[in-house]
Scaffold this motif. Structure first.
Motif, PDB file in Angstrom:
ATOM      1  N   LEU A 588      47.287  45.796  26.897  1.00 51.59           N
ATOM      2  CA  LEU A 588      47.488  44.363  27.119  1.00 51.59           C
ATOM      3  C   LEU A 588      46.308  43.706  27.816  1.00 51.59           C
ATOM      4  O   LEU A 588      46.153  42.487  27.779  1.00 51.59           O
ATOM      5  CB  LEU A 588      48.746  44.137  27.945  1.00 51.59           C
ATOM      6  CG  LEU A 588      50.065  43.963  27.177  1.00 51.59           C
ATOM      7  CD1 LEU A 588      51.225  43.880  28.144  1.00 51.59           C
ATOM      8  CD2 LEU A 588      50.008  42.730  26.286  1.00 51.59           C
ATOM      9  N   ASP A 589      45.487  44.500  28.474  1.00 49.03           N
ATOM     10  CA  ASP A 589      44.299  43.960  29.139  1.00 49.03           C
ATOM     11  C   ASP A 589      43.450  43.233  28.097  1.00 49.03           C
ATOM     12  O   ASP A 589      43.150  43.790  27.035  1.00 49.03           O
ATOM     13  CB  ASP A 589      43.499  45.101  29.764  1.00 49.03           C
ATOM     14  CG  ASP A 589      42.382  44.615  30.674  1.00 49.03           C
ATOM     15  OD1 ASP A 589      41.737  43.612  30.331  1.00 49.03           O
ATOM     16  OD2 ASP A 589      42.152  45.253  31.716  1.00 49.03           O
ATOM     17  N   PRO A 590      43.054  41.979  28.351  1.00 50.97           N
ATOM     18  CA  PRO A 590      42.239  41.240  27.370  1.00 50.97           C
ATOM     19  C   PRO A 590      40.958  41.966  26.985  1.00 50.97           C
ATOM     20  O   PRO A 590      40.434  41.764  25.883  1.00 50.97           O
ATOM     21  CB  PRO A 590      41.936  39.926  28.095  1.00 50.97           C
ATOM     22  CG  PRO A 590      43.068  39.762  29.059  1.00 50.97           C
ATOM     23  CD  PRO A 590      43.421  41.146  29.503  1.00 50.97           C
ATOM     24  N   ALA A 591      40.451  42.827  27.898  1.00 49.29           N
ATOM     25  CA  ALA A 591      39.224  43.567  27.595  1.00 49.29           C
ATOM     26  C   ALA A 591      39.482  44.792  26.734  1.00 49.29           C
ATOM     27  O   ALA A 591      38.547  45.467  26.306  1.00 49.29           O
ATOM     28  CB  ALA A 591      38.530  43.999  28.888  1.00 49.29           C
ATOM     29  N   GLY A 592      40.782  45.098  26.475  1.00 50.16           N
ATOM     30  CA  GLY A 592      41.118  46.270  25.671  1.00 50.16           C
ATOM     31  C   GLY A 592      40.983  47.555  26.465  1.00 50.16           C
ATOM     32  O   GLY A 592      40.767  47.544  27.680  1.00 50.16           O
ATOM     33  N   ILE A 593      41.134  48.658  25.760  1.00 46.82           N
ATOM     34  CA  ILE A 593      41.014  49.971  26.392  1.00 46.82           C
ATOM     35  C   ILE A 593      40.145  50.871  25.523  1.00 46.82           C
ATOM     36  O   ILE A 593      40.007  50.651  24.323  1.00 46.82           O
ATOM     37  CB  ILE A 593      42.397  50.651  26.587  1.00 46.82           C
ATOM     38  CG1 ILE A 593      43.133  50.746  25.239  1.00 46.82           C
ATOM     39  CG2 ILE A 593      43.220  49.947  27.631  1.00 46.82           C
ATOM     40  CD1 ILE A 593      44.348  51.644  25.285  1.00 46.82           C
TER      41      ILE A 593
END
Length: 640
Positions: A588-593
């Motif tokens: 869910l982090d906008p920066a992705g994983i």
């Protein structure tokens, strides 16, 4: 005490440039204070030399030039292995008329001439005479009376005879002993972290080098370089963690038992190693072939040539400086504080206490070792002169036009800067009941553990030779960032999986371990990640850049939202494992994983993390862009 100036100079040189086991024994002999210690140190050094040479001989015998088994074998090794048994191995291999990598270098053990003109090899004569002397007078010579010890030294001249053997074996003792701590393929180039196990320091400096081929067959195994050929010295010698010392050490086989091999450090500490080591030793002694390896550095340079260059610099430095510590360069308050944290000092002599515990009694050091010690204990002027920049820059961003709400810069030595940093972080992270004097505690809140491990990592792995920027710690509302010059010697994948490497500054790391501020090399990052997972926080991010020679750790304070349970579980129509659900929440982090972030946030291995990601991509729950994974758009709409 019968050690003339020329003999003492040769011992001092040997302690600086011989292979580590021999160098450490020679260094102790050079520090002998009376005839009893002199005789004891000499006979122990002779035994260490025989053990080291036996390790080389077994490996060189296994690398003999034979297209197939030639029926040759050495006498079996079993039970407790003695000075005499190791010397027999050396004599047997030296006498063989078959070609093997060390054949010419073992000439000092072979007889010369014929008939009445026949003379025994000088190295063989000396070691046999010292073995006989040891057997005659016993093993514990330190307890000899002064008169008896003096008589032995004057009659037998053991030190002078031992130096004769060292001189004769100079060619073999000039072949570098080393360990490849790790190696990895990166952008079609193979990088290896090499540590020379040369000289009497038990804490070798790691150095990253590029190699032309695929590197050595085994990492963390002692090798010796004979020109372009590399001989693996296991299982006679090993490089392994010794829990009692909390560091890696060179181990020499001491016995063959029913359980496996028994090793001993040079301290000494006994270490049992079970498994395949005993069968491997038996097979090599029985005649099994193990060819030498061939590994070159870039532009075709040999490892042996690289060592000769370094050895030349060490010998030049040995001529210019006496290698003693400049205690006048050290900050008195720091020394007193450090000494007070060491185990109790019976003598009351602060310098002697630090020398004994931190330096193993050594009083002569290389230029690089002295530099590390000066940065650790030095006055501010000395530290600034050495590194040409500040040591640490601590920041809290301000609001509006205010750039910094608080900023503290220090150019003090490492121990003083560490105390400043701990006070700063305790205030801004609101860590109750903590202080620099409690930094030895290995349990506590996630914030405390993160502070402890990130700071220690910053100091022991920093490149103090890079003057471009001080180490930086920035505490923001949502995250904290720890930055230092000095790229990680581990790949990011190895770093998050708990890989261990030698600290870039091994003496600094050892100093912090002795007072409980650091654990075994490499374990801090694992502890940090574990604390973060237990607090359900977003995974730490690690960035390392060889090009910029920089390393960054970013800690995100925010909790990981369990969107899978709260929003999606009943709507996406897919059954997920707990780890897959955690990955979905992290994405869910906008920066992705990235797969590395998944390893850090879940504790999975990299292979398992990649497998879990593939499942989620296959279920159209994740999408991939340039190696980074994001929540699929239709799920993001549900979550928001």
């Amino acid at each position: 005490m019968a050690k003339n100036t020329d003999t003492q100079a040769k011992l001092r040189r040997g302690a600086a440039v011989y292979p580590q086991p021999v160098a450490m024994a020679v260094g102790r002999l050079a520090r002998a204070r009376n005839d009893a210690e002199c005789a004891d140190g000499c006979l122990k050094a002779a035994e260490v030399l025989a053990r080291y040479l036996a390790g080389i001989c077994v490996s060189s015998f296994a690398a003999r030039e034979s297209a197939c088994s030639d029926g040759r074998a050495l006498a079996p090794l079993a039970g407790d292995l003695s000075f005499g048994r190791f010397l027999q191995v050396v004599q047997q291999v030296s006498a063989m008329d078959v070609e093997h990598p060390c054949r010419s270098l073992l000439a000092p053990f072979r007889s010369k001439g014929k008939g009445a003109q026949r003379t025994s090899g000088i190295a063989d004569v000396v070691l046999v005479s010292l073995l006989n002397l040891r057997n005659e007078i016993g093993h514990d010579l330190v307890g000899l009376g002064a008169a008896r010890a003096t008589a032995i030294v004057q009659e037998h001249r053991p030190v002078e005879r031992f130096v004769e053997a060292l001189d004769a074996l100079e060619g073999l003792l000039s072949c570098p002993l080393f360990v490849i701590d790790q190696q990895r393929l990166e952008r079609r180039r193979v990088w290896a972290v090499r540590m020379w196990l040369m000289g009497d320091s038990p804490d070798p400096d790691p150095e990253e080098v590029e190699v032309e081929n695929l590197g050595v067959e085994e990492t963390r195994v002692p090798y010796v370089a004979i020109d372009e050929r590399l001989l693996r010295l296991d299982p006679v010698l090993a490089w392994a963690v010794v829990p009692a010392r909390q560091r890696y050490s060179i181990l020499v086989v001491d016995g063959v038992t029913e359980k496996g091999l028994r090793y001993q450090t040079l301290d000494p500490v006994e270490v049992e190693r079970n498994g395949a080591s005993a069968s491997s030793l038996a097979e090599l002694v029985a005649g099994q072939l193990r060819p030498a390896e061939r590994v070159l550095l870039t532009q075709g340079r040999k490892l042996s040539s690289a060592w000769r260059e370094r050895k030349g610099r060490l010998e030049d430095a040995l001529q210019r400086i006496d290698g003693t510590l400049p205690w006048e360069d050290f900050d008195a308050t720091t020394l007193q504080w450090y000494a007070s944290r060491l185990p109790s000092n019976g003598s009351g002599n602060m310098q002697a206490h630090i020398t004994e515990l931190l330096f193993d009694g050594r009083r002569s050091f290389s230029v690089e070792e002295i530099r590390q010690i000066q940065i650790l204990f030095g006055t501010e002027g000395v530290v600034r002169r050495l590194i040409g920049r500040g040591v640490l820059d601590l920041r809290v961003p301000g609001e509006g036009d205010q750039r910094w709400a608080e900023r503290v810069e220090t150019s003090s030595n490492i121990l003083a800067s560490l105390r400043v940093a701990v006070d700063f972080l305790i205030r801004h992270l609101h860590i109750e009941g903590s202080s620099v004097d409690k930094l030895s505690e290995t349990t506590g809140s996630a914030d405390y553990l993160a502070m402890r491990e990130a700071l220690v990592n910053l100091f022991i792995h920093q490149d103090y030779g890079d003057a471009r920027a001080a180490a930086q710690v920035e505490i923001g509302r949502q995250r904290a960032t720890f930055f230092n010059m000095g790229h990680s010697l581990l790949a990011a994948e190895q770093l998050v999986e708990g890989g261990k490497s030698q600290a870039r500054n091994p003496l600094i790391a050892r100093a912090l371990r002795l007072i409980g501020f650091a654990e075994l090399a490499g374990s801090g990052i694992s502890a940090l990640q574990r604390a973060w997972r237990q607090s359900n926080r977003r995974p730490p991010r690690f960035e390392t850049s060889r090009e910029n020679n920089a390393f960054t750790v970013q800690l995100d304070w925010r909790e990981l939202v369990n969107a899978y349970d709260e929003f999606w579980k009943s709507r996406i129509g897919a059954r997920l494992t707990p780890d897959q659900a955690t990955i979905l929440n992290m994405a869910l982090d906008p920066a992705g994983i990235t797969p590395v972030a998944v390893v850090s946030g879940t504790g999975l291995t990299l292979n398992d993390a990649q497998a879990a990601i593939r499942v989620l991509v296959g279920q159209v729950l994740l999408t991939e862009r340039e190696g980074t994974y994001f929540i699929a758009d239709h799920l993001r709409e549900i979550a928001t």
